[in-house]
Design an enzyme around this catalytic site. Structure first.
Site, PDB file in Angstrom:
ATOM      1  N   GLU A   1       4.698   4.669  -0.003  1.00 45.35           N
ATOM      2  CA  GLU A   1       3.773   4.236   0.695  1.00 45.35           C
ATOM      3  C   GLU A   1       2.283   4.216  -0.068  1.00 45.35           C
ATOM      4  OE1 GLU A   1       4.280   7.269   3.556  1.00 45.35           O
ATOM      5  OE2 GLU A   1       6.132   6.107   4.344  1.00 45.35           O
TER       6      GLU A   1
ATOM      7  N   LYS B   1      12.137   9.744  11.215  1.00 43.43           N
ATOM      8  CA  LYS B   1      12.217   9.716   9.819  1.00 43.43           C
ATOM      9  C   LYS B   1      12.344  11.319   9.019  1.00 43.43           C
ATOM     10  CE  LYS B   1       8.654   8.117   6.517  1.00 43.43           C
ATOM     11  NZ  LYS B   1       7.557   7.140   6.636  1.00 43.43           N
TER      12      LYS B   1
ATOM     13  N   ASP C   1      -3.634   9.741   2.891  1.00 41.85           N
ATOM     14  CA  ASP C   1      -2.760   9.084   3.922  1.00 41.85           C
ATOM     15  C   ASP C   1      -2.628  10.383   4.864  1.00 41.85           C
ATOM     16  OD1 ASP C   1      -0.865   8.031   5.728  1.00 41.85           O
ATOM     17  OD2 ASP C   1       0.506   7.099   4.140  1.00 41.85           O
TER      18      ASP C   1
END
Ligand code: AMP
Length: 609
Positions: free
Chosen positions: A146, A69, A168
């Site tokens: 997200e 990613k 997060d």
């Protein structure tokens, strides 16, 4: 209705979820909802995706690719076997594995997906993600951020505008976002982060700590051997996760090294305190990002309605503590933090497919559970200090252990009193059970005792006390926790309503008059129930319970005033406390109420004096 799967394509782990019976469900295989975002080739050249690929990484890094990613959107290739692949092709292999998982679990083909990306992803990175989906045979109906997904999981349609802070912390990246949600629309106001910070860094700090210790003891650096290092990476990650629920862990690895032909074992204990001091500097960086995000959004911490935790590394208790202190409110981690983004992607898919979805309901502990311990409340030493073990809003089933110590040399037993509630003073919380562990070793204090609470989905609470040195154990099972939680909620609601009415004297008088006119005077024990509380079931046993709870509150208040009161007042108070305790023991409602009022008046007078 058509199926649109939701995919969290993470740096470390990925998940796929779908709406089933109106609720997002993460699809698991062999009981495991997580697919590590790792792709590899086995020695025979067969493609591996997920855990199998991850397991071979330390020993065969040349045949394994992780964290792809990080390269999405870049014009680069990575080698796997004798072929070169673009990042979106590797991501496509992960997406394909998730699509196949969904088809196996659901039993029908799946074509459409919502995929999540970090809020900071550029257009190029988003386009690469979309392409990866298409290469995997999916129609990507939407790419969403997200944090947006996390917000949708918690509540897509709050009754009023809500500002959320999404924190997060995953395996390899950290970000914090401020979002506003209103009528199903989520807007990200600000986002800050560190793309090189996450749970993997915690593993590295713990690895260095344990390896340094081993080196000091044996003169061997375990990091220098590929095999030893790979075993240590697994061992410290496991230990780190256990430290989220246990105060101390033992890390053991047999025959991890050799010295002069003699095999050496690793056998070392790490306490949560030691671990927390290793990671605190890393978490301090995340708080700096949080301040920056608030500043960018032009908001103060008090203007945030809800703090939501996402990413597996937020299970670390220190994260909860630091955020609660910094933001002045409890954090929300009711939804498994490593599954929340995939669930939100499924919610978005469901909304696109035309479903009406409300907040996700999960089974949680509505109140904190803990035990009474020696400590300080309001600066005064007391044996009634509430020591939380399972925090409120923890998803069920939940298991947590904390460590306590005896206070006297040769102490033979210890009383374990379990309470539910949020007050620092256990006398203001509700007792749910008590027992004693007897037969402790005759050793000098502190003798450590581990107290473990296991609360299952059926509301059965198992409390286990274990003498750490000997393993001596005593366990009790407390049934019906759900009933107790509900009871507590009811009494809390009554107290809240009563407190509101207490603030408006005029209204109270009027209500009393009205009530008196229509009241059935034959029941002297009953009291005015404000309208708003009319639907609260009220029988004589709950009345008694309420009166006892009110009495306990006044006793606790009075006890804290005893030291500062004059001799005479203190004696009067002592007498009243004794009478009230006797009344509580006898269970005579009228007496409990009368003496509670007398004690209340005295406290009022003392506070006023
Ligand atoms: P994610 O990228 O959200 O899947 O998060 C993965 C990271 O969370 C990894 O570093 C894991 O080791 C970490 N993690 C998972 N479970 C726990 C836990 N119980 N306590 C602390 N860290 C955890």
């Amino acid at each position: 209705m058509e199926t649109i799967i939701g995919i969290d394509l993470g740096t470390t782990n990925s998940e796929v979820a779908v709406i089933q019976s109106g609720r997002p469900v993460v699809l698991a295989e062999d009981g495991d909802p997580i697919l590590p975002s790792v792709v590899g080739l086995d020695p025979q050249g067969k493609l591996l995706v997920g855990r199998a690929a991850r397991n071979q990484y330390a020993l065969s890094p040349e045949r394994t690719i992780k964290s792809i990613k990080r390269k999405m959107g870049q014009d680069v290739t990575v080698a796997l076997g004798n072929q070169n692949y673009r990042p979106q092709e590797i991501s496509a292999m992960i997406l394909r594995a998730l699509k196949q998982r969904a088809e196996r679990v659901l039993g029908h083909p799946v074509k459409k997906a919502v995929i999540t990306v970090p809020a900071f992803f550029t257009e190029g990175q988003r386009a690469a993600t979309r392409e990866a989906g298409e290469l995997a045979g999916l129609e990507v109906v939407r790419i969403i951020n997200e944090p947006t997904a996390a917000v949708l999981t918690y509540d897509p349609n709050p009754p009023e505008m809500e500002r959320l802070l999404v924190y997060d912390l995953g395996g390899g990246t950290f970000d914090v976002s401020i979002a506003v949600v209103e009528a199903g629309v989520v807007e990200i106001l600000a986002s800050h982060g560190d793309t090189q910070l996450g749970g993997d860094d915690f593993d590295q700090r713990l690895l260095d700590f344990v390896c340094d210790r081993f080196q000091t003891e044996h003169g061997i650096d375990l990091r220098q051997s590929l095999v030893a290092r790979s075993r240590m990476i697994g061992a410290v990650e496991e230990a780190k996760k256990r430290l989220s629920t246990e105060p101390v862990v033992l890390i053991t690895e047999e025959f991890i090294a050799e010295k002069g032909g003699v095999p050496l074992n690793l056998n070392t204990e790490v306490t949560r305190d030691e671990y927390e001091s290793l990671i605190e500097p890393l978490l301090a960086k995340t708080l700096k990002c949080l301040d920056d995000a608030l500043e960018d959004a032009n908001l103060q911490a008090q203007q945030i309605h809800k703090v939501v935790l996402v990413g597996g590394a937020t299970r670390t208790p220190l994260v909860h503590r630091l955020l609660t202190t910094r933001l002045g409110r409890p954090v929300h981690a009711e939804i498994e933090p490593d599954l929340a983004v995939a669930m939100g992607a499924a919610v978005q898919g469901g909304l696109i497919a035309g479903m009406e979805l409300g907040p996700v309901l999960v089974d949680i502990t509505p109140h904190t559970l803990g035990i009474a311990a020696l400590g300080e409340v309001d600066g005064f030493p007391t044996p009634h200090c509430f020591s939380p073990i399972i925090e409120r809003n923890t998803p069920l089933p939940a298991t947590r252990t904390e460590m306590y110590s005896t206070t006297h040399d040769g102490q033979k037993g210890a009383e374990i009193r379990v309470f539910q509630g949020e007050e620092e003073d256990t006398r203001l919380n509700a007792l749910v059970g008590e027992f004693a562990i007897q037969g402790l070793s005759a050793v000098a204090a502190p003798n450590q005792i581990l107290v473990r609470l296991d609360l299952d989905l059926n509301g059965i609470l198992r409390v286990t006390a274990t003498e750490r040195a000997t393993g001596l154990e005593k366990q009790v099972v407390i049934d019906n926790m759900m009933e107790r939680f509900r009871h507590r909620e009811r009494t809390d609601a009554i107290e809240r309503i009563e407190a509101l009415f207490a603030d408006s004297d005029d209204f109270e008088e009027e209500e009393d008059e009205e009530f008196d006119e229509g009241a059935d005077t034959s029941d002297e024990g009953s009291e005015a129930v404000p309208e708003g509380a009319a639907q609260v079931p009220d029988d004589s046993s709950t009345e008694l319970q309420r009166a006892v709870e009110a009495a306990e509150v006044q006793i606790a208040k009075a006890s804290s005033l005893e030291a500062s009161a004059s001799k005479e007042d203190a004696a009067e108070m002592k007498g009243l406390i004794q009478d009230l305790r006797a009344a509580v023991a006898s269970g005579v409602l009228a007496d409990i109420r009368r003496i509670t009022t007398e004690l209340e008046d005295l406290i009022f007078y003392l506070n006023d004096a």
